[in-house]
Every structure is written in structure tokens, then in C-alpha cells.
Design a protein around this motif. Structure first.
Motif, PDB file in Angstrom:
ATOM      1  N   ASP A  51       0.811  -1.219   0.000  1.00  0.00           N
ATOM      2  CA  ASP A  51       0.000   0.000   0.000  1.00  0.00           C
ATOM      3  C   ASP A  51       0.843   1.267   0.000  1.00  0.00           C
ATOM      4  O   ASP A  51       0.509   2.247  -0.699  1.00  0.00           O
ATOM      5  N   GLU A  52       1.928   1.261   0.758  1.00  0.00           N
ATOM      6  CA  GLU A  52       2.722   2.487   0.870  1.00  0.00           C
ATOM      7  C   GLU A  52       3.498   2.793  -0.405  1.00  0.00           C
ATOM      8  O   GLU A  52       4.005   3.902  -0.575  1.00  0.00           O
ATOM      9  N   THR A  53       3.607   1.824  -1.299  1.00  0.00           N
ATOM     10  CA  THR A  53       4.333   2.049  -2.555  1.00  0.00           C
ATOM     11  C   THR A  53       3.423   2.550  -3.683  1.00  0.00           C
ATOM     12  O   THR A  53       3.920   2.953  -4.739  1.00  0.00           O
ATOM     13  N   LEU A  54       2.094   2.524  -3.481  1.00  0.00           N
ATOM     14  CA  LEU A  54       1.171   2.839  -4.565  1.00  0.00           C
ATOM     15  C   LEU A  54       1.318   4.263  -5.099  1.00  0.00           C
ATOM     16  O   LEU A  54       1.250   4.466  -6.324  1.00  0.00           O
ATOM     17  N   PRO A  55       1.499   5.289  -4.258  1.00  0.00           N
ATOM     18  CA  PRO A  55       1.698   6.633  -4.827  1.00  0.00           C
ATOM     19  C   PRO A  55       2.916   6.706  -5.748  1.00  0.00           C
ATOM     20  O   PRO A  55       2.854   7.342  -6.813  1.00  0.00           O
ATOM     21  N   ALA A  56       4.000   6.059  -5.352  1.00  0.00           N
ATOM     22  CA  ALA A  56       5.202   6.080  -6.196  1.00  0.00           C
ATOM     23  C   ALA A  56       4.974   5.282  -7.476  1.00  0.00           C
ATOM     24  O   ALA A  56       5.441   5.681  -8.555  1.00  0.00           O
ATOM     25  N   TRP A  57       4.267   4.170  -7.368  1.00  0.00           N
ATOM     26  CA  TRP A  57       3.937   3.371  -8.572  1.00  0.00           C
ATOM     27  C   TRP A  57       3.115   4.201  -9.546  1.00  0.00           C
ATOM     28  O   TRP A  57       3.407   4.231 -10.753  1.00  0.00           O
ATOM     29  N   ARG A  58       2.086   4.870  -9.044  1.00  0.00           N
ATOM     30  CA  ARG A  58       1.225   5.663  -9.924  1.00  0.00           C
ATOM     31  C   ARG A  58       2.017   6.794 -10.587  1.00  0.00           C
ATOM     32  O   ARG A  58       1.874   7.050 -11.791  1.00  0.00           O
ATOM     33  N   ALA A  59       2.841   7.471  -9.817  1.00  0.00           N
ATOM     34  CA  ALA A  59       3.630   8.585 -10.359  1.00  0.00           C
ATOM     35  C   ALA A  59       4.590   8.095 -11.434  1.00  0.00           C
ATOM     36  O   ALA A  59       4.763   8.744 -12.477  1.00  0.00           O
ATOM     37  N   ALA A  60       5.205   6.939 -11.203  1.00  0.00           N
ATOM     38  CA  ALA A  60       6.150   6.397 -12.186  1.00  0.00           C
ATOM     39  C   ALA A  60       5.430   5.951 -13.454  1.00  0.00           C
ATOM     40  O   ALA A  60       5.935   6.148 -14.568  1.00  0.00           O
ATOM     41  N   LEU A  61       4.231   5.365 -13.303  1.00  0.00           N
ATOM     42  CA  LEU A  61       3.453   4.941 -14.464  1.00  0.00           C
ATOM     43  C   LEU A  61       3.031   6.154 -15.299  1.00  0.00           C
ATOM     44  O   LEU A  61       3.123   6.141 -16.535  1.00  0.00           O
ATOM     45  N   GLU A  62       2.580   7.205 -14.637  1.00  0.00           N
ATOM     46  CA  GLU A  62       2.169   8.414 -15.359  1.00  0.00           C
ATOM     47  C   GLU A  62       3.360   9.061 -16.064  1.00  0.00           C
ATOM     48  O   GLU A  62       3.224   9.553 -17.194  1.00  0.00           O
ATOM     49  N   ALA A  63       4.514   9.052 -15.431  1.00  0.00           N
ATOM     50  CA  ALA A  63       5.702   9.630 -16.061  1.00  0.00           C
ATOM     51  C   ALA A  63       6.110   8.843 -17.295  1.00  0.00           C
ATOM     52  O   ALA A  63       6.516   9.423 -18.313  1.00  0.00           O
TER      53      ALA A  63
END
Length: 453
Positions: A51-63
Motif C-alpha cells: 500500500d505504501e508504494t502505490l503513490p510512487a507506482w502511480r507517479a512512475a506509471l504516469e511519467a
């Protein structure tokens, strides 16, 4: 110290480590269960929370999908953040957009209908990493022989000879008054039936329309209602009149509402399979005459498909998220009439456990997608061949005419492309087959376009 407990680990590194460790553990668990029996496996492995990695995952996917990002950037993201379903489960109810229809085109591009049948939707043409909206098309279908396409909007259905090929027919929607018992004159449909499936006939002249309002065959000289059959509608009409007697009730509206309506057509156009949850499986011939009625091997008929050589059909019925699939040779269809759970050698059970939403056929195997997020393959005799896990209910599937490319969509908003029988399955793939996932799109509500993973 547990490596995952260190606070210095980056979100990306933790994601990759957790996903690959979990996949290795679950693949070993499944291999042991298949070889030794599930009682010998012990407790099923579980995944550590990400769960704590989801913001970073989303940001990396969008980038990786931002304007100016390259194919190399997206390949690096896929390597660093390997695809997974389990970490995203809590997000799916708010985010996921289902894909309700797929087609593999002869130029190796694909069509996808974004949105479920009961939602407003649109159609995309996907070429490699490029996505284009198809204007003025609400739904589509591909003939089982792969040649003709049916493209639908509010004005009707256009048949084309291939993608961007010449128009060969323009067909009107049914009115709702087709093939009704004598004495019944209902009001016409307020709007055209919402397609669950559109299946062009291989001669390019007609289209099978599967909808909750009935199953129809559309042609240039008008539509025919083929399911429910006239005989069944007469029984409904009699029951409605009996109930209305003495109550000043009106049965002229005569609604038809099918749950789990489904249809299939053999690639040679000789056979049509139809059904719904409250009836046995039906098979019609090319003249739209009933030739077989087949009892299911689970509670509610749910799905049908013919083999690519038109020699065999499968029929699935479900019970909650489980189900069972029977097979029947088309040579046995004329006059076949079996009851529920019939012990008939002409309708053997080929697969147990799957509620099937989509399927394709190649060579000597059927490939089904089920409600548990698995793609499963079995032979014409019921030999279980391989399975591949994607996650969430499989909603649509299509296969290239050469049988080398499989595309699968799910309620999670995933659209995955597999190179079948290709060596080098990725270490994050859960499955038993030598089939490599080569592309994954994510369709989520918070993005105005799909993202490549």
C-alpha cells in the motif's frame, strides 16, 4: 533482519522484490498442488502489503506515459515495476474500467470496446503503443472466421469487409415486434437493444445480435427474433394472460428480459448457439431453426463457443463464481435433446470450476477466461493444458488468425497481450504455460487515456 522491514528500501525496489518473490512462491505452490494434490501444499502463499508504494507506482506509471516519454522509458518502467494485480485490489472498485469486446485484426492491431454493456462506452483502435478513438462507433463484433466486422451506433449496424474495408451491408436495429405469437402487438422498443455481442455471419450478409431484450438476426430485409423461440414466447404469453385474467391487466407490452444472454456462431456459419440463465442451451441451424437443446452441467447457462474448424462446441453454465463446461461434436447436434446434468456420452464435461465470460479456440484446445482472473486451456477431450493468471474477472478475449497472439481483458481495466508458445515468460507471470505477456494497458477512471504498463 527482514530485508523488507528496512526503511531505506525505495518503493520501487520493494515493489519488485515483493512481486517477484510472491510469484515464485505461488507458482511453486500451484506446481506442487497439480503434481501431488492440494492437500499436500499447506497454506497458500500471501503477498506482503504494498500500500505504501502505490503513490510512487502511480507517479512512475504516469511519467512513463507522459508526452515526450519514449518506448524505452516504458520498457524501463515495466522492468522496474513488474505488473501485478494483488497490490491494486483496493483501488479497483473506484478506478477500473472494464473492456467488454475485443478483436484481433489482420494487420496485428486490435479493437477494444471500453466500458461494460450497461455503461456508456466507446471503441478504441490500438496499434502498437498508439491509441485512437474510433468515431461514431458504440460497439463492434468480428465474425468467427475473422473477415467481417460489425460496427454499431444508434442508427444501425454497418458490415465491412475487414478493418477500413468496403461496406457490404447496412442493417437496421430490430423493432421489438419480430416473431411474436399471434394476437400480441407490443409497443416498439424505445431505443435499440444494447448489444452484448455482435457476430457477423461468415457470408457478410447477416449479424447475430445478442441482447437482454432477445437474440436477433439482422439482415437487409429485416430482423428475426431467434431467442426466446416463438414456442417459448407463446408459453410466456399464456402465463401472462392467465395472470392478467380478471385484473384488467394488459399483456400487450410483452417485455423480454434475459439474464446472462449469450450467443456463438460456428466459423462456417452452419450453427448458432444461444441461451440465457433460465433455459437449456439451444442450437439453431443456418436457417434459424432449432436443432438441439442441451442440458447444462451447472446451474445457469452462461457462455457458448464453437471450435475454429466448426467441428465442436462448448457450453458453460455457472453457479456463483464457479461453473462447468461441456463439449459436443457438431455431428451429434441434430435432434440432440438432453436434460440438466444429463449423463450422456455425447455431452461430456470438459472443465469444472470455471464460470466462463470469454473464450477462444486454436488447434485442438479451447482457451477460456473465468471469473477468478484465470485464462485456462484444455483439449477437446478435457485434458487440462495450461493456465495463466491475470487477476479480476476476464471480460473479453480474442486471438489472431495464426493462433500466435492472444489478447485478454478484465474488469480490473487490464488489456493484456500474450505471445503464445513464446519462450521466456516473465518472472512476474503467474501461470503454467510457456506464454509471454508482451504488453499491458491499464484503463482507469482517473486517467483520460489508457496507460501502458
Amino acid at each position: 533482519m527482514n530485508e523488507l522491514s528496512t526503511t531505506s528500501m525505495t518503493a520501487q525496489r520493494k515493489w519488485r522484490l515483493v512481486v517477484t518473490r510472491y510469484v515464485a512462491a505461488i507458482n511453486a505452490y500451484v506446481a506442487k498442488g497439480l503434481a501431488e494434490g492440494w492437500d499436500a501444499c499447506g497454506e497458500e502463499p500471501s503477498m506482503v502489503s504494498l500500500d505504501e508504494t502505490l503513490p510512487a507506482w502511480r507517479a512512475a506509471l504516469e511519467a512513463a506515459n507522459a508526452p515526450g516519454a519514449s518506448a524505452t522509458d516504458r520498457a524501463a518502467f515495466r522492468r522496474d515495476w513488474p505488473p501485478a494485480h494483488a497490490p491494486l485490489i483496493d483501488l479497483l472498485s473506484d478506478e477500473a474500467i472494464a473492456i467488454s469486446a475485443l478483436a484481433c485484426l489482420n494487420d496485428h492491431s486490435m479493437l477494444a470496446r471500453v466500458g461494460t454493456w450497461y455503461e456508456g462506452g466507446y471503441v478504441l483502435h490500438i496499434v502498437g503503443e498508439r491509441v485512437e478513438r474510433v468515431p461514431d462507433v458504440e460497439f463492434f463484433g468480428q465474425c468467427p472466421a475473422g473477415r467481417y466486422l460489425a460496427l454499431a451506433n444508434k442508427d444501425g449496424v454497418v458490415l465491412t469487409d475487414g478493418w477500413h474495408g468496403p461496406q457490404v451491408a447496412r442493417l437496421a436495429w430490430p423493432t421489438g415486434r419480430e416473431d411474436l405469437p399471434d394476437g400480441v402487438a407490443p409497443a416498439p422498443f424505445d431505443a435499440h437493444p444494447t448489444p452484448l455481442q455482435l457476430i457477423p455471419f461468415p457470408d457478410g450478409k447477416r449479424v447475430l445480435l445478442v441482447s437482454g431484450e432477445g437474440v436477433f438476426v439482422l439482415a437487409e430485409d429485416g430482423a428475426r427474433r431467434v431467442y426466446p423461440t416463438r414456442e417459448e414466447l407463446e408459453q410466456v404469453e399464456i402465463a401472462a394472460r392467465d395472470e392478467a385474467e380478471g385484473k384488467d391487466a394488459d399483456v400487450d407490452e410483452y417485455p423480454v428480459s434475459l439474464a446472462m444472454a449469450h450467443g456463438a456462431m460456428s466459423p462456417d456459419g452452419r450453427w448458432i448457439g444461444v441461451g440465457s440463465q433460465s433455459d437449456r442451451h439451444w442450437v439453431l441451424d443456418a436457417d434459424l431453426q432449432p436443432v438441439a437443446r442441451i442440458g447444462p452441467v451447472s446451474e445457469y447457462p452462461h457462455f457458448a463457443l464453437f471450435s475454429s474448424d466448426s467441428s465442436m462446441a462448448i457450453f458453460n453454465a455457472c453457479h456463483f463464481y464457479s461453473g462447468a463446461t461441456l463439449g459436443v461434436a457438431v455431428k451429434d447436434l441434430p435432434g440432440l435433446d438432453t436434460d440438466y446434468y444429463a449423463d450422456d456420452p455425447r455431452t461430456p464435461t470438459l472443465q469444472e470450476g470455471a464460470r466462463v465470460y470469454a473464450a477462444v479456440h486454436r488447434g485442438d484446445e479451447f482457451i477460456i477466461g473465468d471469473a477468478d482472473g484465470y485464462v485456462r486451456a484444455f483439449s477437446h477431450t478435457g485434458e487440462q493444458r495450461w493456465q495463466q493468471y491475470i487477476g479480476s474477472t476476464v471480460t473479453a478475449m480474442a486471438i489472431s488468425m495464426d493462433g500466435k497472439t492472444l489478447i485478454v481483458a478484465t474488469y480490473a481495466g487490464f488489456l493484456c497481450t500474450f505471445a503464445l508458445d513464446a519462450p521466456g515468460a516473465e518472472p512476474w507471470q503467474i501461470g503454467t504455460g510457456a506464454h509471454r505477456e508482451v504488453q499491458r494497458w491499464v484503463f482507469w477512471k482517473s486517467w483520460d487515456r489508457p496507460m501502458l504498463w
